[in-house]
Design an enzyme around this catalytic site. Structure first.
Site, PDB file in Angstrom:
ATOM      1  N   LYS A 186       0.716  -7.995   1.013  1.00  0.00           N
ATOM      2  CA  LYS A 186      -0.221  -6.682   0.478  1.00  0.00           C
ATOM      3  C   LYS A 186      -0.882  -7.351  -1.043  1.00  0.00           C
ATOM      4  O   LYS A 186      -0.507  -8.044  -1.342  1.00  0.00           O
ATOM      5  CB  LYS A 186       0.861  -5.802  -0.008  1.00  0.00           C
ATOM      6  CG  LYS A 186       1.546  -5.223   1.726  1.00  0.00           C
ATOM      7  CD  LYS A 186       0.415  -4.762   2.534  1.00  0.00           C
ATOM      8  CE  LYS A 186       0.808  -3.808   3.549  1.00  0.00           C
ATOM      9  NZ  LYS A 186       1.772  -4.316   4.721  1.00  0.00           N
TER      10      LYS A 186
HETATM   11  C1  LIG Z   1       2.709  -3.343   5.472  1.00  0.00           C
HETATM   12  C2  LIG Z   1       2.713  -1.982   5.899  1.00  0.00           C
HETATM   13  C3  LIG Z   1       3.949  -1.004   6.121  1.00  0.00           C
HETATM   14  C4  LIG Z   1       5.115  -1.684   6.019  1.00  0.00           C
HETATM   15  O1  LIG Z   1       5.463  -2.311   5.026  1.00  0.00           O
HETATM   16  P1  LIG Z   1       6.679  -3.259   4.760  1.00  0.00           P
HETATM   17  O2  LIG Z   1       7.052  -3.515   3.374  1.00  0.00           O
HETATM   18  O3  LIG Z   1       6.140  -4.496   5.521  1.00  0.00           O
HETATM   19  O4  LIG Z   1       7.703  -2.651   5.542  1.00  0.00           O
HETATM   20  C5  LIG Z   1       3.650   0.286   6.252  1.00  0.00           C
HETATM   21  N1  LIG Z   1       2.238   0.799   6.549  1.00  0.00           N
HETATM   22  C6  LIG Z   1       1.410   0.095   6.684  1.00  0.00           C
HETATM   23  C7  LIG Z   1       0.101   0.684   6.890  1.00  0.00           C
HETATM   24  C8  LIG Z   1       1.392  -1.446   6.390  1.00  0.00           C
HETATM   25  O5  LIG Z   1       0.332  -2.075   6.378  1.00  0.00           O
END
Ligand SMILES: *Cc1c(COP(=O)(O)O)cnc(C)c1O
Length: 399
Positions: A186
């Protein structure tokens, strides 16, 4: 896109402060911790950055969605509407509450189509989760207006859009709760981690207590209070080391987005050579966090042919319609109702399946995504790589 591209001395310094304090846990140990409270500090900094009144750190973006749903009282038999183009985590969190995900079409924003949302609302709808996919805005104003008319709370899944805004206002601050992910890929990362933001003090308190085994946080908001238990909770607590890294990454977020904007500009210009190309609709380019450049070609065949040339040159684009983790018809485990529960919960009660998902249910999304290609925009982009991509696109333009 990933914040780890620019890990440096700042992250190290923050982590060292935690190790020197000797306390890895966010609550208690006041006498030992030398006044180091990194998760608490990160929550306050994140709230201040986004302009939300309150922030609750958790262990992941998926946990953030679960905590938000739990705080809103969503449970067995309820329906939650989200979009058919998102990461699986969005509907995993819904299922984990025992609720049933209902999927809408996406439009040219590649986010929730408000017209379809209107059709998917039923008396059982208890929450709506639009997703700001690939760093840019869902039609949150229209979605919120529909939700308000039906008195249904909105959770904005902002996992992919930290640092994104709409008309100057931070994404995640329009709904009842905004959720974020700081996982490995992210825009800003803490390795694993997540955040919920809200302006509602009551919701914040419920999220705070739920994520900490139902410990009451009443006499000491944001921290452990007495030994009361308002309800049964769970454990989604963030560690001090994650909070420390989060502080360093948050301080870099605006720089990350600014660098991505420059690199996105490069991709946009390079892609423009393709005949008949159009771009994803971005509601507010100024507020785009610029993590991805997404474009559409005239039809499915052309899209396949162009991406083949790009792949042959080693610079293939992402084709979401082929992706197993982000696109409804490819979620075979969902379509087949494969849960870990032998009784089939939450799709089935007493062995009888009540919910059936039709892979053909989202034709509008299919028509758009079959024509869609995406480049992830890095923070650091070398000149040689740019030249390679531009040359491959020139070649693809000639077929
Ligand atoms: C990455 C992501 C999540 C979940 O995040 P994690 O920290 O990996 O659990 C939820 N929604 C979207 C749209 C994502 O891209």
């Amino acid at each position: 896109m990933p914040g780890f591209e620019i890990f440096g001395a700042e992250e190290k310094q923050q982590v060292l402060e935690v190790l020197d304090s000797g306390v890895l846990f966010r609550y208690e140990f006041a006498a030992q911790r030398n006044n180091v409270w990194k998760v608490l500090e990160f929550e306050r900094a994140f709230a201040a950055y986004t302009g939300a009144a309150h922030a609750q750190a958790v262990t992941s973006g998926t946990a953030a969605l679960k905590v938000a749903l739990a705080a809103l009282g969503v449970g067995a038999g309820d329906e939650v509407v989200t979009q058919g183009f998102t990461f699986v985590a969005t509907w995993e969190a819904i299922l984990d509450c025992g609720a049933i995900p209902v999927f809408t079409e996406v439009d040219w924003t590649l986010n929730m189509d408000p017209a379809d949302l209107e059709k998917k609302i039923t008396p059982r709808t208890k929450a709506i989760i639009p997703v700001h996919m690939m760093g840019a805005q869902a039609r949150i104003g229209e979605i919120k207006a529909i939700a308000d008319r039906h008195a249904i709370p909105v959770i904005e899944d902002t996992a992919q859009a930290a640092g994104g805004r709409l008309n100057g206002r931070h994404l995640g601050t329009f709904g009842a709760v905004g959720t974020f992910s700081f996982d490995a890929v992210k825009t800003m990362t803490t390795g694993e981690g997540g955040m919920c933001i809200t302006n509602d003090a009551g919701l914040w308190q419920r999220m705070s207590e739920y994520h900490d085994h139902g410990h009451d946080h009443v006499p000491n908001p944001g921290g452990r209070g007495g030994e009361g238990r308002p309800f049964i909770g769970f454990n989604y607590r963030m560690m001090e080391i994650q909070g420390a890294i989060g502080l360093a990454q948050l301080a870099k977020l605006d720089t990350i987005v600014a660098e991505q904007k420059k690199n996105k500009q490069f991709f946009q210009e390079a892609v423009r050579v393709l005949p008949g190309v159009r771009f994803r609709e971005i509601l507010d380019p100024e507020g785009d966090s610029a993590t991805f450049l997404t474009f559409m070609l005239p039809d499915k065949e052309r899209t396949t042919a162009v991406n083949q040339v790009l792949r042959d040159q080693g610079v293939g684009a992402v084709r979401w319609s082929e992706n197993g983790w982000h696109y409804y018809p490819n979620w075979e485990h969902l379509l087949e109702g494969k849960t870990y529960c032998q009784g089939g919960w939450p799709f089935a009660a007493h062995g009888k399946r009540r919910i059936v998902y039709d892979p053909q249910a989202l034709p509008q999304s299919a028509a758009i995504l079959e024509r869609t290609l995406t480049y992830q925009v890095p923070i650091l982009l070398a000149d040689e790589q740019k030249a390679k991509i531009a040359a491959a696109l020139q070649q693809a333009a000639r077929i």
